[in-house]
Design a protein around this motif. Structure first.
Motif, PDB file in Angstrom:
ATOM      1  N   LYS A 159       6.060  69.538  77.054  1.00 39.50           N
ATOM      2  CA  LYS A 159       6.492  68.184  76.514  1.00 39.50           C
ATOM      3  C   LYS A 159       7.156  67.419  76.825  1.00 39.50           C
ATOM      4  O   LYS A 159       6.630  66.222  76.788  1.00 39.50           O
ATOM      5  N   PRO A 160       8.103  67.770  77.763  1.00 40.28           N
ATOM      6  CA  PRO A 160       8.992  67.224  78.732  1.00 40.28           C
ATOM      7  C   PRO A 160       7.840  66.413  79.374  1.00 40.28           C
ATOM      8  O   PRO A 160       8.419  65.423  79.520  1.00 40.28           O
ATOM      9  N   VAL A 161       7.118  66.545  79.661  1.00 38.13           N
ATOM     10  CA  VAL A 161       6.120  65.619  81.125  1.00 38.13           C
ATOM     11  C   VAL A 161       5.334  65.314  80.425  1.00 38.13           C
ATOM     12  O   VAL A 161       5.531  64.003  80.682  1.00 38.13           O
ATOM     13  N   ILE A 203      -2.118  53.099  86.494  1.00 42.00           N
ATOM     14  CA  ILE A 203      -2.026  54.205  84.940  1.00 42.00           C
ATOM     15  C   ILE A 203      -2.668  55.085  85.696  1.00 42.00           C
ATOM     16  O   ILE A 203      -2.865  56.287  84.668  1.00 42.00           O
ATOM     17  N   ASN A 204      -4.194  55.364  86.058  1.00 39.52           N
ATOM     18  CA  ASN A 204      -4.602  56.271  86.186  1.00 39.52           C
ATOM     19  C   ASN A 204      -3.913  57.386  86.871  1.00 39.52           C
ATOM     20  O   ASN A 204      -4.578  58.177  85.133  1.00 39.52           O
ATOM     21  N   TYR A 205      -3.541  57.359  87.422  1.00 42.88           N
ATOM     22  CA  TYR A 205      -2.375  58.418  87.538  1.00 42.88           C
ATOM     23  C   TYR A 205      -1.158  59.079  86.434  1.00 42.88           C
ATOM     24  O   TYR A 205      -1.719  60.225  86.301  1.00 42.88           O
ATOM     25  N   TRP A 206      -0.725  58.096  85.760  1.00 41.34           N
ATOM     26  CA  TRP A 206      -0.139  59.166  84.736  1.00 41.34           C
ATOM     27  C   TRP A 206      -0.462  59.384  83.705  1.00 41.34           C
ATOM     28  O   TRP A 206      -0.484  59.960  82.670  1.00 41.34           O
ATOM     29  N   ASP A 207      -1.655  58.216  82.981  1.00 41.23           N
ATOM     30  CA  ASP A 207      -2.282  59.291  82.033  1.00 41.23           C
ATOM     31  C   ASP A 207      -2.883  60.293  82.345  1.00 41.23           C
ATOM     32  O   ASP A 207      -3.246  61.514  81.457  1.00 41.23           O
ATOM     33  N   GLY A 208      -4.033  60.546  83.592  1.00 44.23           N
ATOM     34  CA  GLY A 208      -3.958  61.912  84.293  1.00 44.23           C
ATOM     35  C   GLY A 208      -2.766  63.258  83.598  1.00 44.23           C
ATOM     36  O   GLY A 208      -2.995  63.916  83.474  1.00 44.23           O
ATOM     37  N   LEU A 209      -1.432  62.903  84.308  1.00 45.14           N
ATOM     38  CA  LEU A 209      -0.619  63.359  84.372  1.00 45.14           C
ATOM     39  C   LEU A 209       0.250  64.075  82.364  1.00 45.14           C
ATOM     40  O   LEU A 209       0.032  64.439  82.308  1.00 45.14           O
ATOM     41  N   TYR A 210      -0.582  62.449  81.884  1.00 46.78           N
ATOM     42  CA  TYR A 210      -0.496  62.608  80.168  1.00 46.78           C
ATOM     43  C   TYR A 210      -1.449  63.816  79.337  1.00 46.78           C
ATOM     44  O   TYR A 210      -0.769  64.615  79.010  1.00 46.78           O
ATOM     45  N   ARG A 211      -2.395  63.460  80.224  1.00 49.05           N
ATOM     46  CA  ARG A 211      -3.254  64.437  79.386  1.00 49.05           C
ATOM     47  C   ARG A 211      -3.747  65.798  79.660  1.00 49.05           C
ATOM     48  O   ARG A 211      -3.612  66.916  78.978  1.00 49.05           O
ATOM     49  N   THR A 240      11.567  57.728  90.276  1.00 46.16           N
ATOM     50  CA  THR A 240      12.323  59.204  89.542  1.00 46.16           C
ATOM     51  C   THR A 240      11.094  60.323  89.055  1.00 46.16           C
ATOM     52  O   THR A 240      11.210  61.538  89.466  1.00 46.16           O
ATOM     53  N   HIS A 241       9.825  59.488  89.678  1.00 50.14           N
ATOM     54  CA  HIS A 241       8.903  61.313  90.234  1.00 50.14           C
ATOM     55  C   HIS A 241       9.481  61.682  91.568  1.00 50.14           C
ATOM     56  O   HIS A 241       8.936  63.286  90.926  1.00 50.14           O
ATOM     57  N   HIS A 242       9.559  60.972  92.642  1.00 51.35           N
ATOM     58  CA  HIS A 242       9.974  61.694  93.314  1.00 51.35           C
ATOM     59  C   HIS A 242      10.878  62.043  93.142  1.00 51.35           C
ATOM     60  O   HIS A 242      10.748  63.884  93.308  1.00 51.35           O
ATOM     61  N   LEU A 243      12.011  62.207  92.898  1.00 50.81           N
ATOM     62  CA  LEU A 243      12.864  63.264  91.872  1.00 50.81           C
ATOM     63  C   LEU A 243      12.824  64.821  91.003  1.00 50.81           C
ATOM     64  O   LEU A 243      13.033  65.473  91.458  1.00 50.81           O
ATOM     65  N   PHE A 244      11.576  63.943  90.699  1.00 49.93           N
ATOM     66  CA  PHE A 244      11.313  65.366  89.367  1.00 49.93           C
ATOM     67  C   PHE A 244      10.189  66.075  90.611  1.00 49.93           C
ATOM     68  O   PHE A 244       9.217  67.406  89.466  1.00 49.93           O
ATOM     69  N   ILE A 297      18.157  69.432  83.709  1.00 47.48           N
ATOM     70  CA  ILE A 297      18.401  68.291  84.577  1.00 47.48           C
ATOM     71  C   ILE A 297      16.853  67.337  84.186  1.00 47.48           C
ATOM     72  O   ILE A 297      17.126  65.988  84.205  1.00 47.48           O
ATOM     73  N   PHE A 298      15.905  68.107  84.215  1.00 50.69           N
ATOM     74  CA  PHE A 298      14.376  67.152  84.157  1.00 50.69           C
ATOM     75  C   PHE A 298      14.216  66.150  82.876  1.00 50.69           C
ATOM     76  O   PHE A 298      13.891  65.520  82.231  1.00 50.69           O
ATOM     77  N   LYS A 299      14.575  67.663  81.317  1.00 51.59           N
ATOM     78  CA  LYS A 299      14.674  66.488  80.012  1.00 51.59           C
ATOM     79  C   LYS A 299      15.708  65.456  80.322  1.00 51.59           C
ATOM     80  O   LYS A 299      15.812  63.952  79.851  1.00 51.59           O
ATOM     81  N   ASP A 300      17.124  65.672  81.030  1.00 49.92           N
ATOM     82  CA  ASP A 300      17.838  64.492  80.846  1.00 49.92           C
ATOM     83  C   ASP A 300      17.586  63.249  81.465  1.00 49.92           C
ATOM     84  O   ASP A 300      17.810  62.104  81.280  1.00 49.92           O
ATOM     85  N   GLY A 301      17.025  63.925  82.606  1.00 48.30           N
ATOM     86  CA  GLY A 301      16.109  62.953  83.541  1.00 48.30           C
ATOM     87  C   GLY A 301      14.967  61.807  82.671  1.00 48.30           C
ATOM     88  O   GLY A 301      15.109  59.976  82.781  1.00 48.30           O
ATOM     89  N   VAL A 302      14.102  62.270  82.091  1.00 46.00           N
ATOM     90  CA  VAL A 302      13.377  61.749  81.003  1.00 46.00           C
ATOM     91  C   VAL A 302      14.376  60.687  79.724  1.00 46.00           C
ATOM     92  O   VAL A 302      13.414  59.413  79.886  1.00 46.00           O
ATOM     93  N   ARG A 303      15.221  61.212  79.424  1.00 41.52           N
ATOM     94  CA  ARG A 303      15.816  60.457  78.355  1.00 41.52           C
ATOM     95  C   ARG A 303      16.417  59.241  78.672  1.00 41.52           C
ATOM     96  O   ARG A 303      16.578  58.078  78.054  1.00 41.52           O
ATOM     97  N   SER A 304      16.947  59.594  80.748  1.00 39.01           N
ATOM     98  CA  SER A 304      17.657  58.026  81.345  1.00 39.01           C
ATOM     99  C   SER A 304      16.858  57.006  81.235  1.00 39.01           C
ATOM    100  O   SER A 304      17.086  56.517  81.416  1.00 39.01           O
ATOM    101  N   LEU A 305      15.284  57.593  81.961  1.00 36.32           N
ATOM    102  CA  LEU A 305      14.773  56.526  82.497  1.00 36.32           C
ATOM    103  C   LEU A 305      14.287  56.145  81.232  1.00 36.32           C
ATOM    104  O   LEU A 305      13.675  55.169  80.985  1.00 36.32           O
ATOM    105  N   ALA A 306      13.656  56.698  80.001  1.00 37.37           N
ATOM    106  CA  ALA A 306      13.484  56.016  78.710  1.00 37.37           C
ATOM    107  C   ALA A 306      14.395  54.709  78.211  1.00 37.37           C
ATOM    108  O   ALA A 306      14.355  54.108  78.107  1.00 37.37           O
ATOM    109  N   ASN A 307      16.349  55.377  78.232  1.00 37.90           N
ATOM    110  CA  ASN A 307      17.260  54.576  77.986  1.00 37.90           C
ATOM    111  C   ASN A 307      16.854  53.046  78.653  1.00 37.90           C
ATOM    112  O   ASN A 307      17.311  52.102  78.978  1.00 37.90           O
ATOM    113  N   ASP A 308      16.532  53.525  80.379  1.00 35.36           N
ATOM    114  CA  ASP A 308      16.867  52.788  81.189  1.00 35.36           C
ATOM    115  C   ASP A 308      15.326  51.926  81.388  1.00 35.36           C
ATOM    116  O   ASP A 308      15.363  50.682  81.302  1.00 35.36           O
TER     117      ASP A 308
END
Length: 280
Positions: A23-25, A90-98, A241-245, A256-267
């Motif tokens: 779910k975090p990814v 877009i295609n990369y991130w869509d692939g990661l989502y799926r 962020t992708h590089h950090l993860f 760390i990953f989950k907090d990073g996702v929340r921080s990214l969403a806020n930014d």
């Protein structure tokens, strides 16, 4: 005993997941896709600037033509380059989502690399072109099932240097090339309308209209510049962020990953809000 049975059931039913919560990814990729979707708010491009210059040149010479002939082919190629690079991300991130969800991988990446020849000064260098091709191949492999969720971390690790190069190229094109053209346009407007208001043959009303038109153009250019720079910040933020993860010791289920996702969403929400304000 019950817990052991639960783990055993998980491994039997979903052996490729190893009971990992993805779910975090999924949330990470969702936020990235929402961020990239903001590119639709940029209503200015290389072709738009070319057509604007072409029209302005006629206006400044008081020329009236039934059909304006504007040679903007190189600018169209530059827009095509931006579109291709953007779509690859877009295609990369869509692939990661799926890959991180239960959805089937069903999308196509059929853009020929040859279309990235671009306009001379805006061309990809061999390293950037290779990054585009590699990232496209990864998306195709994800679509073909060669990547499964058990290889999700590998998918991200392999993609990271290509994400970085493509994002770097796209931000350079937007910030330096596109906004550089806008700077030149603004200088042209200044010289023309400054001449107008100093023209002794024009009356006060005509000079006021010239000044008003100039400041309208300046205001629109400022809005375009702010939008573009906000989009550049989104691209940079996603790449960083992708590089950090993808660090070797990163655990996608860790805090760390989950907090990073929340921080990214806020930014990103702050950047989205800033873009919305520019519509006012």
């Amino acid at each position: 005993m019950q817990m052991i049975k639960g783990w055993a059931l998980c491994l039997l039913v979903y052996p490729f997941l190893a009971c990992t919560n993805l779910k975090p990814v999924q949330l990470f990729s969702e936020e990235a896709l929402k961020g990239l979707d903001q590119f639709h708010e940029l209503d200015y491009g290389f072709t738009t600037s070319c057509l604007g210059d072409c029209t302005f040149e006629r206006i400044s010479h008081y020329s009236i033509e039934r059909n304006i002939q504007c040679n903007c082919s190189d600018y169209e190629k530059a827009d095509s380059l931006v579109s291709d690079l953007y779509q690859t991300l877009i295609n990369y991130w869509d692939g990661l989502y799926r890959l991180s969800s239960s959805e089937l991988i069903r999308y196509q990446l059929d853009m020929p690399a040859a279309s990235l020849a671009g306009a001379g000064w805006n061309q990809l260098d061999p390293e950037q072109l290779n990054a585009y091709q590699k990232l496209s191949e990864m998306g195709i492999n994800a679509a073909a099932g060669k990547y499964r969720r058990k290889k999700l971390v590998r998918y991200m690790n392999e993609a990271d240097p290509h994400i970085s190069l493509i994002s770097e190229k796209l931000t350079f094109v937007l910030e330096k090339n596109l906004l550089g053209i806008l700077d030149i346009q603004e200088e042209s407007w200044y010289m023309y309308y400054k001449t107008q208001v100093l023209d002794a043959s024009l009356n006060t009303i005509e000079k006021e209209l010239a000044a008003e038109r100039y400041y309208q153009l300046k205001d629109n250019a400022a809005r375009i510049r702010k939008k573009t720079l906000l989009l550049v910040r989104i691209l940079h933020h996603l790449s960083e962020t992708h590089h950090l993860f993808t660090a070797e010791d990163m655990n996608i289920n860790g805090d760390i990953f989950k907090d990073g996702v929340r921080s990214l969403a806020n930014d990103l929400n702050e950047l989205h809000y800033a873009l919305e304000q520019l519509k006012q």
